[in-house]
Write an enzyme that holds these catalytic residues in place. Structure first.
Site, PDB file in Angstrom:
ATOM      1  CD  GLU A 222      -2.839  -1.046   2.463  1.00  0.00           C
ATOM      2  OE1 GLU A 222      -2.875  -0.035   3.175  1.00  0.00           O
ATOM      3  OE2 GLU A 222      -3.517  -2.048   2.700  1.00  0.00           O
ATOM      4  CG  HIS A 240      -6.086   0.401   4.852  1.00  0.00           C
ATOM      5  ND1 HIS A 240      -4.848  -0.167   5.056  1.00  0.00           N
ATOM      6  CD2 HIS A 240      -6.755   0.238   6.028  1.00  0.00           C
ATOM      7  CE1 HIS A 240      -4.773  -0.633   6.303  1.00  0.00           C
ATOM      8  NE2 HIS A 240      -5.917  -0.397   6.906  1.00  0.00           N
TER       9      HIS A 240
HETATM   10  C1  3PG Z   1      -6.239  -0.870  11.869  1.00  0.00           C
HETATM   11  O1  3PG Z   1      -5.286  -1.653  11.951  1.00  0.00           O
HETATM   12  O2  3PG Z   1      -6.694  -0.293  12.864  1.00  0.00           O
HETATM   13  C2  3PG Z   1      -6.897  -0.637  10.551  1.00  0.00           C
HETATM   14  O3  3PG Z   1      -6.214  -1.281   9.523  1.00  0.00           O
HETATM   15  C3  3PG Z   1      -7.078   0.826  10.245  1.00  0.00           C
HETATM   16  O4  3PG Z   1      -5.865   1.446  10.063  1.00  0.00           O
HETATM   17  P1  3PG Z   1      -5.794   3.011   9.742  1.00  0.00           P
HETATM   18  O5  3PG Z   1      -6.484   3.731  10.860  1.00  0.00           O
HETATM   19  O6  3PG Z   1      -4.351   3.305   9.710  1.00  0.00           O
HETATM   20  O7  3PG Z   1      -6.503   3.258   8.474  1.00  0.00           O
END
Ligand code: 3PG
Length: 278
Positions: A222, A240
């Site tokens: 990503e 995501h």
């Molecule tokens: C997490 O691990 O809490 C989720 O994948 C969300 O991640 P992010 O808040 O970095 O989008």
């Protein structure tokens, strides 16, 4: 600038590897504003005397709701139907879908998010199988899921939904051999971590019709968007956004504040993951 700060707060995109941590000379605490800590070298942090904490509860409902949204969207072709309407085409036939009712859902990782998915899927009348080395038969039964091994789950499920954390031992947990066990009509949902799935093997299976479809919110490398996956109409992709709701972000913010206050004002290691025995 990292050396200037006592406390560092990150989401999943910021990599806190050993090299970065070695420059965080003042840091006492790294807070992951979210659940997964695979972007933080928590052992290197512990060796440097830096505590790492997360906010484990704040975004689980949002992540679970996204997984359910993806199951419904894939099964009812909602994205394609929406696109067709926006192109002023009334196309009912290509939107012929299927119900979640009566289907077998395979949940890999029956932790906080997996359990929330299980509760919601049970209310749709789905049959639930779960595979998780850290969960007991009774724990699985409490959310109407039958605990089984991964191979049985893969060969039985109509929809596979991943909710495992990324750990050193489970990269490509779903690879070529695992996909080969799945039904041709099965769907794969991944809102957990991209590295759990071998992207090449998934793209091959989808383009050769050995899997009906996939809905992905997370990816290897990503924020790079995989060209092959993006070219397949059987793939629904989001960037995501599992935790990207107003409610989850408010809760995450509050939990971060609690962790920082507890640590610096009260000397309490709230949600600290890496200082056991130190
Ligand atoms: C997490 O691990 O809490 C989720 O994948 C969300 O991640 P992010 O808040 O970095 O989008």
């Amino acid at each position: 600038v990292i050396g200037n700060y006592d406390c560092i707060i990150v989401r999943s995109r910021t990599r806190m590897d050993a090299a970065v941590i070695s420059r965080a000379e003042r840091a006492k605490l790294i807070v992951r504003a979210g659940v997964g800590t695979d972007n933080i070298d928590i052992d290197a942090a512990a060796a440097a005397g830096i505590a790492v904490a997360n906010t484990p509860q704040a975004n689980v409902v949002s992540a679970a709701e996204l997984s359910i949204a993806m199951m419904l969207a894939l099964n009812r072709h909602i994205c394609a139907a929406n696109q067709s309407m926006h192109s002023l085409r009334w196309d009912t036939l290509s939107a012929t879908g299927s119900e979640l009712f009566g289907k077998i859902l395979g949940i890999v990782g029956l932790g906080r998010v997996g359990k929330e998915v299980a509760k919601r899927a049970a209310s749709f009348g789905m049959h639930l199988l779960a595979s998780d080395p850290y969960v007991s038969v009774g724990d699985a039964a409490s959310v109407s899921a039958e605990l089984t091994d991964l191979r049985t789950l893969l060969s039985s499920c109509d929809i596979l939904s991943l909710h495992a954390s990324l750990l050193p031992g489970n990269r490509h947990l779903i690879g070529r051999n695992e996909i080969a066990l799945m039904k041709k009509e099965a769907l794969l949902i991944n809102t957990a971590r991209g590295e759990l799935v071998d992207t090449g093997a998934l793209a091959d299976a989808l383009s050769e019709g050995r899997l009906r479809g996939a809905a992905l919110d997370v990816y290897e490398n990503e924020p790079h968007v995989d060209q092959r996956l993006a070219s397949l109409s059987s793939v629904l992709m989001t960037p995501h956004i599992g935790a990207q709701t107003r409610e989850a972000q408010n809760r995450v913010g509050m939990e971060v504040v609690n962790v920082v206050n507890a640590f610096f004002m009260e000397g309490k290691p709230l949600n600290v993951l890496n200082m056991q025995g130190r």
